[in-house]
Write an enzyme that holds these catalytic residues in place. Structure first.
Site, short mmCIF file in Angstrom:
data_model
loop_
_atom_site.label_atom_id
_atom_site.label_comp_id
_atom_site.label_asym_id
_atom_site.label_seq_id
_atom_site.Cartn_x
_atom_site.Cartn_y
_atom_site.Cartn_z
N TYR A 78 0.84 -1.20 0.00
CA TYR A 78 0.00 0.00 0.00
C TYR A 78 0.88 1.26 0.00
O TYR A 78 0.47 2.31 -0.48
CB TYR A 78 -0.86 0.04 1.27
CG TYR A 78 -2.12 -0.78 1.22
CD1 TYR A 78 -2.36 -1.71 0.23
CD2 TYR A 78 -3.09 -0.60 2.22
CE1 TYR A 78 -3.54 -2.46 0.22
CE2 TYR A 78 -4.27 -1.34 2.21
CZ TYR A 78 -4.49 -2.26 1.21
OH TYR A 78 -5.65 -2.99 1.21
N GLY A 79 2.06 1.11 0.56
CA GLY A 79 2.91 2.27 0.83
C GLY A 79 3.38 3.05 -0.37
O GLY A 79 3.81 4.20 -0.24
N GLU B 238 7.51 -9.62 3.92
CA GLU B 238 6.54 -10.55 3.32
C GLU B 238 7.26 -11.80 2.80
O GLU B 238 6.71 -12.89 2.76
CB GLU B 238 5.76 -9.87 2.19
CG GLU B 238 4.78 -8.80 2.65
CD GLU B 238 3.48 -9.35 3.26
OE1 GLU B 238 3.07 -10.46 2.89
OE2 GLU B 238 2.89 -8.65 4.10
N CYS C 69 5.45 1.41 10.54
CA CYS C 69 4.82 0.51 9.57
C CYS C 69 4.64 -0.78 10.35
O CYS C 69 5.58 -1.23 11.02
CB CYS C 69 5.74 0.29 8.37
SG CYS C 69 5.17 -1.03 7.26
N THR C 70 3.46 -1.36 10.28
CA THR C 70 3.21 -2.54 11.14
C THR C 70 4.03 -3.75 10.72
O THR C 70 4.10 -4.74 11.45
CB THR C 70 1.71 -2.88 11.18
OG1 THR C 70 1.21 -2.95 9.83
CG2 THR C 70 0.94 -1.83 11.95
N HIS C 71 4.66 -3.69 9.56
CA HIS C 71 5.56 -4.78 9.18
C HIS C 71 6.89 -4.72 9.96
O HIS C 71 7.55 -5.72 10.15
CB HIS C 71 5.89 -4.72 7.69
CG HIS C 71 4.81 -5.28 6.79
ND1 HIS C 71 3.62 -4.64 6.58
CD2 HIS C 71 4.77 -6.42 6.05
CE1 HIS C 71 2.89 -5.35 5.74
NE2 HIS C 71 3.56 -6.44 5.40
N CYS D 185 -2.58 -0.74 9.94
CA CYS D 185 -1.70 -0.37 8.84
C CYS D 185 -1.50 1.13 8.92
O CYS D 185 -2.47 1.90 8.96
CB CYS D 185 -2.38 -0.75 7.52
SG CYS D 185 -1.55 -0.11 6.05
N ASN D 186 -0.25 1.55 8.99
CA ASN D 186 0.03 2.99 9.11
C ASN D 186 -0.39 3.75 7.87
O ASN D 186 -0.91 4.87 7.95
CB ASN D 186 1.53 3.22 9.35
CG ASN D 186 1.95 2.81 10.74
OD1 ASN D 186 2.04 3.65 11.63
ND2 ASN D 186 2.21 1.53 10.95
N THR D 187 -0.14 3.16 6.70
CA THR D 187 -0.45 3.85 5.45
C THR D 187 -1.97 4.09 5.35
O THR D 187 -2.41 5.20 5.05
CB THR D 187 0.03 3.02 4.24
OG1 THR D 187 1.34 2.52 4.52
CG2 THR D 187 0.05 3.84 2.98
N1 DGL Z 1 1.94 -2.53 7.08
C1 DGL Z 1 1.57 -1.36 6.41
C2 DGL Z 1 1.84 -0.09 7.12
O1 DGL Z 1 1.84 -0.10 8.33
C3 DGL Z 1 1.61 -1.33 4.91
C4 DGL Z 1 2.82 -1.73 4.21
C5 DGL Z 1 2.61 -1.69 2.71
O2 DGL Z 1 1.74 -2.41 2.23
O3 DGL Z 1 3.32 -0.91 2.06
O4 DGL Z 1 2.00 0.94 6.52
#
Ligand code: DGL
Length: 295
Positions: free
Chosen positions: A43-44, A153, A185-187, A74-76
């Site tokens: 999403y970013g 991922e 970012c939650t990742h 998700c932060n985005t």
């Molecule tokens: N985990 C997501 C976040 O916190 C999105 C990462 C992505 O899809 O770019 O922004």
């Protein structure tokens, strides 16, 4: 919808599981429906319009599961869509940015805070805005790290290449004398040990998952929506859905969650496209059901 209704949690992929596992730990009575948009991540790097459209589709899907609250893990999606989604829904919705900013604003000693996140999150300026709310003096230094989501991922959590990439990204923050770094970012909490090694022990890392779960618990209490002990005993506790690669997601989730997931269902999330009229929403909902029934 009763107090035993599930909480909806979503992210573009596995990142939101860092928030989901904290909800499992802190609110063990609560049920949860998780959606990871694995077909359309990252999403970013996408535009605000696209991320908001995707988020709305997911919210529509989660509503068919009769969720009592939604966590945008998700932060985005939080940066781009939280306010709009909140306005559109009658159930409580929380994101992840405010909690992280609150913690960082409180723990920084020299007022110099770094934020790592996706390009979308950093460019949105939402962290800076939120931090100023809690600490007027704070200086915020953002750094977009677009390669990291793919590495997570891919499961390269403890890998030399990932460490090298993190080092390259953090180089830009090196001269800013930050004492606090928000994993925005939650990742990224899945790369916590690498961030900690590269940033050094003088830098406090902030992962908002703990505070988000706490905020959720307080919100549910306040609204009279908390699930009492044993109330949801007969019902399915956790359900996981993705838009692609269900098996890969399942294996990943089982490597980081405190419970084993038996099944991850793949759905056609595009079928939940928001339409002008309510009757089209019903059509979208039915399409989604048909998809899940076929599997
Ligand atoms: N985990 C997501 C976040 O916190 C999105 C990462 C992505 O899809 O770019 O922004």
């Amino acid at each position: 919808m009763g107090i035993d209704a599930p909480i909806g949690v979503f992210d573009s992929g596995v990142g939101g599981l860092t928030v989901a596992r904290e909800i499992m730990r802190q609110l063990p009575e609560e049920r949860m429906v998780y959606f990871g948009d694995t077909a359309r991540l990252p999403y970013g790097t996408k535009s605000k319009d696209t991320v908001v459209r995707f988020s709305r589709q997911i919210v529509r899907f989660l509503k068919t599961k009769d969720v009592k609250a939604i966590v945008i893990a998700c932060n985005t999606a939080t940066a781009y869509g939280l306010e709009e989604i909140k306005r559109e829904l009658e159930i409580p919705v929380i994101g992840v940015i405010d909690a992280a900013a609150r913690v960082a604003g409180a723990v920084t000693r020299n007022g110099r805070v770094g934020v790592v996140g996706t390009t979308g999150t950093i460019e949105s300026g939402m962290y800076e805005k939120a931090l100023k709310k809690y600490n007027k003096e704070a200086q915020v230094y953002g750094k977009a790290c677009p390669l990291l989501v793919s590495l997570v991922e891919e499961g390269w959590l403890h890998d030399m290449i990932t460490e090298e990439v993190v080092s390259r990204y953090l180089k830009d923050l090196e001269y800013k004398s930050i004492d606090t770094l928000i994993l925005g970012c939650t990742h990224y909490p899945l790369l916590r040990s690498t961030f900690s090694k590269v940033a050094g022990e003088d830098v406090t890392l902030v992962n908002p998952a703990y505070e988000v779960a706490m905020e959720l618990g307080e919100l549910l209490d306040k609204k009279g929506l908390s699930c009492g002990k044993g109330v949801a005993k007969e019902k399915k506790k956790y359900e996981f859905f993705v838009s692609d690669a269900a098996e890969k997601f399942c294996n990943f989730a089982n490597s980081i969650l405190p419970y084993d997931i038996e099944r991850v269902k793949q759905i056609n999330i595009e079928a939940f496209e928001a339409e002008e009229t309510e009757s089209l929403f019903v059509t979208a909902g039915m399409a989604g059901q048909a998809v899940s029934k076929r599997r």
